[in-house]
Design a protein around this motif. Structure first.
Motif, short mmCIF file in Angstrom:
data_model
loop_
_atom_site.label_atom_id
_atom_site.label_comp_id
_atom_site.label_asym_id
_atom_site.label_seq_id
_atom_site.Cartn_x
_atom_site.Cartn_y
_atom_site.Cartn_z
N UNK A 274 38.71 32.29 45.05
CA UNK A 274 39.74 33.22 45.90
C UNK A 274 40.42 33.85 45.21
N UNK A 275 40.91 35.03 45.55
CA UNK A 275 41.73 36.06 44.62
C UNK A 275 42.97 36.31 45.61
N UNK A 276 43.78 36.76 45.08
CA UNK A 276 45.16 37.09 45.65
C UNK A 276 44.63 38.73 46.23
N UNK A 277 45.34 39.18 47.31
CA UNK A 277 45.38 40.27 47.88
C UNK A 277 45.74 41.55 46.90
N UNK A 278 46.67 41.05 46.31
CA UNK A 278 47.24 42.08 45.24
C UNK A 278 46.20 42.32 44.15
N UNK A 279 45.58 41.21 43.70
CA UNK A 279 44.74 41.54 42.48
C UNK A 279 43.43 42.38 42.91
N UNK A 280 43.02 41.97 44.16
CA UNK A 280 41.75 42.40 44.64
C UNK A 280 41.96 44.13 45.10
N UNK A 281 43.16 44.43 45.63
CA UNK A 281 43.49 45.69 45.75
C UNK A 281 43.64 46.52 44.56
N UNK A 282 44.12 45.87 43.73
CA UNK A 282 44.69 46.76 42.32
C UNK A 282 43.33 46.61 41.38
N UNK A 283 42.50 45.82 41.56
CA UNK A 283 41.40 45.61 40.29
C UNK A 283 40.23 45.14 41.13
N UNK A 284 39.59 46.18 41.94
CA UNK A 284 38.65 45.71 42.58
C UNK A 284 37.28 45.43 41.76
N UNK A 285 37.21 46.30 40.65
CA UNK A 285 35.99 46.30 39.63
C UNK A 285 36.05 45.01 38.95
N UNK A 286 37.22 44.39 38.72
CA UNK A 286 37.49 43.19 37.98
C UNK A 286 37.05 42.03 38.98
N UNK A 287 37.27 42.07 40.24
CA UNK A 287 36.97 40.89 41.21
C UNK A 287 35.27 41.15 41.15
N UNK A 288 34.60 42.38 41.27
CA UNK A 288 33.05 42.30 41.11
C UNK A 288 32.76 41.97 39.91
N UNK A 289 33.22 42.18 38.68
CA UNK A 289 32.75 41.57 37.47
C UNK A 289 33.00 40.10 37.47
N UNK A 290 34.21 39.70 37.93
CA UNK A 290 34.43 37.82 37.86
C UNK A 290 33.23 37.33 38.66
N UNK A 291 32.77 37.82 39.92
CA UNK A 291 31.75 37.38 40.58
C UNK A 291 30.47 37.63 39.93
N UNK A 292 30.29 38.71 39.59
CA UNK A 292 28.82 38.93 38.77
C UNK A 292 28.87 37.89 37.69
N UNK A 293 29.87 37.50 36.85
CA UNK A 293 29.87 36.65 35.76
C UNK A 293 29.48 35.36 36.20
N UNK A 294 30.30 34.61 37.50
CA UNK A 294 30.14 33.53 38.06
C UNK A 294 28.80 33.35 38.36
#
Length: 323
Positions: free
Chosen positions: A201-221
């Motif tokens: 899970x991610x915070x809504x704020x982190x997802x809105x401000x850093x969408x590529x970071x969330x994609x990168x996080x899930x790609x890595x996992x």
């Protein structure tokens, strides 16, 4: 410069978290521009309000607790973005030689649970699905480890233990007992098939401000999961580097059990590990809100956001049991 990410886990560093650690050790986070810092937690259920409080960017938490939160507060921060368990991991572990064999046999019995255990928090749903009157069962909260609970249960102090199937099994091994001989399970997946388990899970704020970071996080996992499947010994070594005190044998069994049971629903062959089915999320939400007497059923889109997932062709589908 790498983006710093604060990741709150569900427990002390242990075998089922190996895909996260192997993703780190094998450089998958770094190649996606991330430096991930892991913090040990207390339970899948507990991780959800911790993430909502705003001190962390990411958490490994319980989808069912998130549904309950969204029912009460639809604007709450957490969003599930990667479903790790496509089967409910929860159980009431019982003595293989005891008198309990079915949910109905729990009437008048005494059970035990860690205070924040997600399985205990889902006991109203278990009772609603099985017809058990929850008022006829007593539950003691205890901070003892499962390695201590199992022998005490067999001595008669309790007649069931809430927990994860593979966590209780691993701790039974640590207690010097054979879980296949001394335990049976009332597995929630058999009675509550609509429920999911753990999710990133991610915070809504982190997802809105850093969408590529969330994609990168899930790609890595996702890559870390593939690595763990290919080499479980390397996966457990990654855990042991962070927690040298773990029982390697028990945690290897715990990882393999998670892959073979909690991540093996046939759904995984259809949509891959990471994604979740909207109709199933809604069915779980209906069950949870009814069992807990909540007034609002959250929409699947409020609970789970799949836009950050790796493409289907890159997801793991090999764990799925064939119907």
């Amino acid at each position: 410069m790498l983006r710093q990410v604060k990741f709150f886990l569900n427990s002390f560093f242990s075998g089922p978290q190996a895909p996260f650690f192997l993703a780190d050790d094998n450089g998958h986070f770094e190649r996606n521009g991330l430096e991930v810092h892991f913090t040990e937690g207390e339970s899948l259920a507990y991780s959800v309000p911790v993430l909502a409080a705003g001190s962390y960017d990411v958490a490994y938490g319980d989808m069912n607790t998130l549904i309950e939160m969204k029912s009460v507060d639809p604007d709450s921060s957490p969003l599930a973005v990667w479903a790790m368990h496509n089967r409910s991991p929860y159980t009431i572990a019982i003595d293989a030689d005891g008198l309990v064999a079915t949910p109905a046999d729990l009437k008048g019995r005494k059970l035990v649970s860690h205070p924040e255990d997600a399985a205990w928090k889902l006991f109203p749903e278990f009772c609603a699905a099985t017809g058990l009157d929850i008022s006829t069962v007593s539950v003691e909260a205890s901070d003892l480890g499962h390695d201590e609970m199992v022998p005490l249960m067999r001595e008669g102090r309790w007649e069931g233990i809430f927990g994860f199937v593979n966590t209780v099994r691993a701790h039974t091994i640590e207690a010097g007992l054979d879980p296949d001989r001394v335990l049976r399970h009332l597995e929630f997946r058999h009675y509550l098939p609509e429920l999911y388990g753990g999710a990133v899970m991610v915070t809504r704020d982190f997802a809105q401000k850093n969408p590529e970071a969330v994609r990168g996080l899930l790609a890595a996992i996702n890559l870390g999961l593939k690595d763990a499947i290919a080499d479980p010994d390397a996966a457990i070594a990654a855990v042991a580097r962070r927690n040298p005190r773990i029982d390697v044998k028990a945690n290897r069994a715990r990882l393999l059990g998670t892959l073979a049971l909690e991540m093996a629903d046939p759904e995984g062959g259809r949509i891959g590990i990471g994604d979740a089915d909207d109709a199933r999320i809604l069915a779980g939400a209906n069950l949870i809100t009814k069992a807990k007497g909540l007034s609002r059923v959250p929409k699947p889109s409020e609970v789970f956001d799949r836009q950050f997932l790796p493409p289907f062709g890159e997801r793991v589908t090999s764990l799925a049991e064939r119907p």
